[in-house]
Design a protein around this motif. Sequence first.
Motif, mmCIF file in Angstrom:
data_model
loop_
_atom_site.group_PDB
_atom_site.id
_atom_site.type_symbol
_atom_site.label_atom_id
_atom_site.label_comp_id
_atom_site.label_asym_id
_atom_site.label_seq_id
_atom_site.Cartn_x
_atom_site.Cartn_y
_atom_site.Cartn_z
ATOM 1 N N SER A 76 0.818 -1.217 0.000
ATOM 2 C CA SER A 76 0.000 0.000 0.000
ATOM 3 C C SER A 76 0.851 1.266 0.000
ATOM 4 C CB SER A 76 -0.938 0.005 1.203
ATOM 5 O OG SER A 76 -0.213 0.151 2.417
ATOM 6 N N GLY A 77 2.173 1.098 -0.095
ATOM 7 C CA GLY A 77 3.054 2.259 -0.216
ATOM 8 C C GLY A 77 3.768 2.673 1.048
ATOM 9 N N THR A 78 3.668 1.873 2.122
ATOM 10 C CA THR A 78 4.317 2.204 3.385
ATOM 11 C C THR A 78 5.327 1.120 3.736
ATOM 12 O OG1 THR A 78 2.296 3.286 4.183
ATOM 13 C CG2 THR A 78 3.958 2.740 5.825
ATOM 14 N N LEU A 79 6.624 1.439 3.648
ATOM 15 C CA LEU A 79 7.663 0.481 4.004
ATOM 16 C C LEU A 79 7.981 0.628 5.485
ATOM 17 C CD1 LEU A 79 9.755 -1.666 3.384
ATOM 18 C CD2 LEU A 79 11.312 0.135 2.612
ATOM 19 N N LEU A 80 7.625 -0.396 6.260
ATOM 20 C CA LEU A 80 7.889 -0.408 7.690
ATOM 21 C C LEU A 80 8.952 -1.476 7.942
ATOM 22 C CD1 LEU A 80 4.187 -0.155 8.844
ATOM 23 C CD2 LEU A 80 5.916 1.654 8.935
ATOM 24 N N LEU B 68 6.308 -15.837 1.420
ATOM 25 C CA LEU B 68 5.011 -15.231 1.716
ATOM 26 C C LEU B 68 4.637 -14.193 0.659
ATOM 27 C CD1 LEU B 68 5.463 -14.676 5.563
ATOM 28 C CD2 LEU B 68 4.214 -16.531 4.453
ATOM 29 N N ILE B 69 5.602 -13.379 0.275
ATOM 30 C CA ILE B 69 5.369 -12.391 -0.786
ATOM 31 C C ILE B 69 4.923 -13.094 -2.066
ATOM 32 C CG2 ILE B 69 6.513 -10.723 -2.307
ATOM 33 C CD1 ILE B 69 8.301 -10.013 0.155
ATOM 34 N N SER C 156 -3.208 -11.017 -4.648
ATOM 35 C CA SER C 156 -3.536 -10.177 -3.490
ATOM 36 C C SER C 156 -2.620 -8.966 -3.366
ATOM 37 C CB SER C 156 -3.457 -11.008 -2.201
ATOM 38 O OG SER C 156 -4.460 -12.004 -2.220
ATOM 39 N N ILE C 157 -1.448 -9.021 -4.002
ATOM 40 C CA ILE C 157 -0.599 -7.834 -4.135
ATOM 41 C C ILE C 157 -0.204 -7.734 -5.607
ATOM 42 C CG2 ILE C 157 0.244 -7.810 -1.762
ATOM 43 C CD1 ILE C 157 2.814 -9.164 -2.717
ATOM 44 N N LYS C 158 0.044 -6.515 -6.069
ATOM 45 C CA LYS C 158 0.269 -6.288 -7.504
ATOM 46 C C LYS C 158 1.730 -6.377 -7.908
ATOM 47 C CE LYS C 158 -3.845 -3.400 -8.000
ATOM 48 N NZ LYS C 158 -4.365 -2.057 -8.357
ATOM 49 N N GLU C 159 2.621 -6.297 -6.921
ATOM 50 C CA GLU C 159 4.048 -6.293 -7.226
ATOM 51 C C GLU C 159 4.754 -7.370 -6.419
ATOM 52 O OE1 GLU C 159 7.960 -3.363 -6.685
ATOM 53 O OE2 GLU C 159 5.962 -2.660 -6.140
#
Length: 307
Positions: free
Chosen positions: A73-77, A271-272, A280-283
Motif C-alpha cells: 500500500s506504499g508504506t515500508l515499515l 510469503l510475498i 492479493s498484491i500487484k508487485e
Amino acid sequence: MSFAADPSAKLVVADQSEFVRNLLEASGEQKNINFNIEFPNFAGGPAILEAIRAGALDIAFVGDTPPIQARASGTLLPIIGTFTRDVAEYRLTTRPGLVINKLSELRAKKVSYVEGSGRQVFLIEALNRAGLKLSDVQLVNLRVADLPDAVRSGAVDVAVLQEPFVTRLTKQAGASPVLDPEERKLLPSTSYFYARPEALADPKKVEAIKEFLTAFVRAGKWSNEHEKEWAKFYYTDFQHIPPPDADVIIKGQSPLIFETSVEAIPHHQKLIDILYQAGSIKERFDAKTSFVNTFDQVIEQARQGGS
C-alpha cells in the motif's frame, strides 16, 4: 548483555492479545526494561497499520502478512525482529455443525477473509494445497475481533483463528478445527516486530529497542523452558482458560525460534510470492529490502545467552 537505554526514553509497542506484555511479566524480564514502555493492545494488523501511520506507535508485534500489505500500500515499515514456530498457531476452524475432513472441502464455503492480517496468507496457502483459488470460496470480509462470533453464529463456515478461541469455540459451541493433517503443515507461525522509520532515526529509541528486544528474546526462551508456568500465567490466569485446556494449547505449540534478518528473508520471500501469485498484491518485491539488520547482533547474543 545489557544496553544503556536512557531512562527518559519512551517506547510505544503495539501488542496483540496482550501477548508481549504478559510474556515479559511472566518471565520477569519486565524488570530489565529501564525506560518508559507502553503496550497498547490491538486486534489485527490493519488497525496497527492505521496507528503507526498516525505516528502513535514506535514498533509493533504483527503476524506475517501485515508488513507485506503495508508495503504493497506504499508504506515500508522495516522489520527489526523475527520470531517463529515451526507449527502454525493459526487454525482453520469450522462453525458448529460443520466438519471438514479435507482441505478440498473448502470449495464453495463461506470463509472469513481479513486482508492485511497473517490469516490472509494462511488461508491462501490452504487453498493452494487443495488446488483451489480465492475465487473458489465465498470470501466474507471481517475484522479480526469479529471472527469468533462469526464462527459461533454460523455467519461464516470457516475462519482462521488462534488460541484461545479455537479451544473455547470447540468446547463451548461445537466448532472444530479442519481435520486434514495437511492443515498443520501449511506454514510456520511467523511474527515480526516492525518499526516506524522515524523511531529508527532516533538514537534514544534505537537503544531502547535493543533493550526491549533483548528482554523479549530472553522472555521467549523462558516460555520455551517453563511451559507450565507460562500456560498458567497467560492462558489460565489471564485468558481464563481451564488448566486442562491450557495444557492442550501449550502441547499444540512448537517452541519460539528467534531469527536474524538474514535467516528470516527466505520465508518472507515465500510469503510475498504466495500473495503475489494469488493476485492479493500487484508487485512481487524483494524481501531483502523489507528488513534492517540493525538489531541482528542483539538477537544473536540474546538467544545464545541465559534465559
